[in-house]
Design a protein around this motif. Structure first.
Motif, short mmCIF file in Angstrom:
data_model
loop_
_atom_site.label_atom_id
_atom_site.label_comp_id
_atom_site.label_asym_id
_atom_site.label_seq_id
_atom_site.Cartn_x
_atom_site.Cartn_y
_atom_site.Cartn_z
N LEU A 1 -3.42 0.83 -7.99
CA LEU A 1 -2.44 0.11 -6.96
C LEU A 1 -1.32 1.00 -6.65
CD1 LEU A 1 -1.89 -2.98 -9.55
CD2 LEU A 1 -3.58 -2.99 -7.59
N ALA A 2 -1.42 2.11 -7.58
CA ALA A 2 -0.28 3.02 -7.40
C ALA A 2 -0.21 3.75 -6.09
CB ALA A 2 -0.27 4.39 -8.71
N GLY A 3 0.84 3.74 -5.35
CA GLY A 3 0.91 4.43 -4.01
C GLY A 3 0.18 3.71 -2.78
N ILE B 1 -4.55 7.31 6.16
CA ILE B 1 -2.99 6.65 6.44
C ILE B 1 -3.41 5.76 7.32
CG2 ILE B 1 -0.79 6.81 6.94
CD1 ILE B 1 -0.63 9.78 6.03
N PRO B 2 -3.42 4.34 6.88
CA PRO B 2 -3.87 3.19 7.71
C PRO B 2 -2.89 3.21 8.86
CG PRO B 2 -3.99 2.54 5.47
CD PRO B 2 -3.41 3.91 5.50
N GLN B 3 -3.46 2.46 9.82
CA GLN B 3 -2.38 2.37 10.99
C GLN B 3 -1.52 1.28 11.01
OE1 GLN B 3 -3.58 4.33 13.27
NE2 GLN B 3 -5.57 4.80 13.12
N LEU B 4 -1.73 0.08 10.29
CA LEU B 4 -0.86 -0.87 10.12
C LEU B 4 -0.35 -0.87 8.60
CD1 LEU B 4 -2.62 -3.82 12.12
CD2 LEU B 4 -0.72 -2.33 12.84
N LYS B 5 0.95 -1.45 8.36
CA LYS B 5 1.42 -1.56 6.90
C LYS B 5 0.71 -2.37 5.99
CE LYS B 5 5.04 1.52 7.89
NZ LYS B 5 4.78 2.73 7.34
N THR B 6 0.07 -3.41 6.79
CA THR B 6 -0.66 -4.52 6.17
C THR B 6 -2.04 -4.06 5.85
OG1 THR B 6 -0.70 -5.83 7.96
CG2 THR B 6 0.91 -6.31 6.74
N THR B 7 -2.53 -2.94 6.13
CA THR B 7 -3.84 -2.23 6.18
C THR B 7 -4.00 -1.59 4.75
OG1 THR B 7 -4.49 -2.58 8.22
CG2 THR B 7 -5.93 -1.37 6.99
N ASP C 1 7.20 -3.23 -4.49
CA ASP C 1 8.29 -1.97 -4.34
C ASP C 1 8.06 -0.89 -5.31
OD1 ASP C 1 9.54 -3.58 -2.66
OD2 ASP C 1 11.37 -3.72 -3.57
N TYR C 2 7.66 -1.12 -6.89
CA TYR C 2 7.55 -0.28 -7.81
C TYR C 2 6.20 0.42 -7.80
CZ TYR C 2 6.58 1.49 -12.39
OH TYR C 2 6.26 2.34 -13.67
N LEU C 3 5.02 -0.35 -7.37
CA LEU C 3 3.68 0.27 -7.19
C LEU C 3 3.47 1.06 -6.00
CD1 LEU C 3 1.67 -2.98 -8.24
CD2 LEU C 3 2.10 -1.02 -9.66
N ALA C 4 4.23 0.70 -5.02
CA ALA C 4 4.01 1.55 -3.62
C ALA C 4 4.78 2.94 -3.85
CB ALA C 4 4.80 0.77 -2.51
N GLN D 1 4.39 8.80 1.10
CA GLN D 1 5.67 9.02 1.19
C GLN D 1 6.61 7.94 1.01
OE1 GLN D 1 6.23 12.11 1.11
NE2 GLN D 1 4.50 13.31 2.02
N GLN D 2 6.17 6.82 0.30
CA GLN D 2 7.06 5.77 -0.01
C GLN D 2 8.07 5.98 -1.15
OE1 GLN D 2 4.08 2.08 1.40
NE2 GLN D 2 3.30 3.16 -0.64
N PRO D 3 9.18 5.49 -0.90
CA PRO D 3 10.17 5.89 -1.80
C PRO D 3 10.23 5.16 -3.34
CG PRO D 3 11.05 4.21 -0.49
CD PRO D 3 9.72 4.64 0.07
#
Ligand code: HEC
Ligand code: HEC
Length: 199
Positions: free
Chosen positions: A141-143, A41-47, A184-187, A103-105
């Protein structure tokens, strides 16, 4: 009396046999955890997540960061320190680890509909496959991290990510609004049940 000599000797043997047994790629991979995460689980959201990503895709990205075809202030200096012959073993090593659940919605229905609309017009699943799991040199790309997906699609669109002109053309045929919906969808996609467990 003998113990005073025997103990340090045993300790020394343990240390050196440990060093010999260590997998050098596993050692090199420790450097990556600083940003890509100890448990994937990366430290930053953009990693991006790299655990469980497709091996061919990981290899091509490392190659492109090293050649300068893809650039990033954090990742390019790391790639520059890697030996060329370590790129494929590193890619293979990370591809075999389990993709983490961030755990992204799931996207709300109207957002998902907008994303699937963009898929219908551009045909993302023609290359990224039915569950957006990708294969070989095409990315899963999924998740993936939401903010990373948004950033990299925007980078492709602006051609600041210039290592795949085909993806840039597709992103230019997609509106910023649709790109936001796709992120949003892919995450929010959970695809574990569709993957065979050997992955
Ligand atoms: C200093 C932080 C940092 C370290 C250390 C780091 N990375 Fe990265 N890495 C990043 C960032 C940030 C990105 C996203 C770059 C972008 O937005 O274009 C990235 C992207 C990547 C990508 C592309 C993934 C994709 O989905 O396109 C791969 C592959 C990668 N890194 C592998 C590695 C490996 C292997 C190591 C260890 C040898 C490593 N990274 C170490 C920060 C780091
Ligand atoms: C013609 C095949 C093709 C189509 C159609 C396609 N892609 Fe791609 N996509 C690729 C390939 C190949 C890559 C890897 C590019 C590279 O090597 O840098 C990629 C990379 C990506 C990445 C970067 C992944 C990462 O981890 O950095 C994203 C995000 C992406 N595609 C989203 C999409 C979306 C969304 C669509 C539909 C709107 C789409 N793609 C349509 C082939 C395609």
């Amino acid at each position: 009396m003998n113990c005073r000599i025997a103990l340090p000797l045993a300790a020394l043997l343990l240390i050196s046999s440990g060093a010999l047994a260590a997998d050098p790629i596993e050692d090199k991979a420790k450097l990556c955890a600083a940003c890509h995460g100890e448990q994937g689980i990366p430290q930053l959201k953009t990693t991006p997540v790299i655990w469980g990503q497709n091996a061919g895709y990981l290899f091509l990205q490392l190659r492109d960061f090293q050649s300068g075809a893809r650039k990033n202030d954090l990742m390019s200096p790391v790639a520059a320190t890697l030996a060329r012959e370590d790129l494929l073993p590193l890619a293979t090593y990370f591809s075999k680890l389990k993709w983490p659940n961030l755990q992204q919605p799931p996207a709300p229905q109207d957002v998902a509909a907008k994303a699937l609309n963009a898929n219908t017009s551009v045909g993302c699943t023609g290359c990224h496959l039915d569950h957006f799991q990708g294969d070989g040199s095409t990315a899963r790309l999924a998740g993936q991290q939401h903010d990373y997906l948004l950033k990299t699609m925007t980078d492709f669109r602006a051609r600041t990510r210039g290592n795949n002109p085909g993806m840039s053309d597709l992103m230019n045929a997609t509106s910023p609004d649709a790109i936001a919906a796709l992120a949003d969808y892919l995450a929010g996609l959970q695809i574990d049940q569709y993957l065979n467990q050997s992955q």
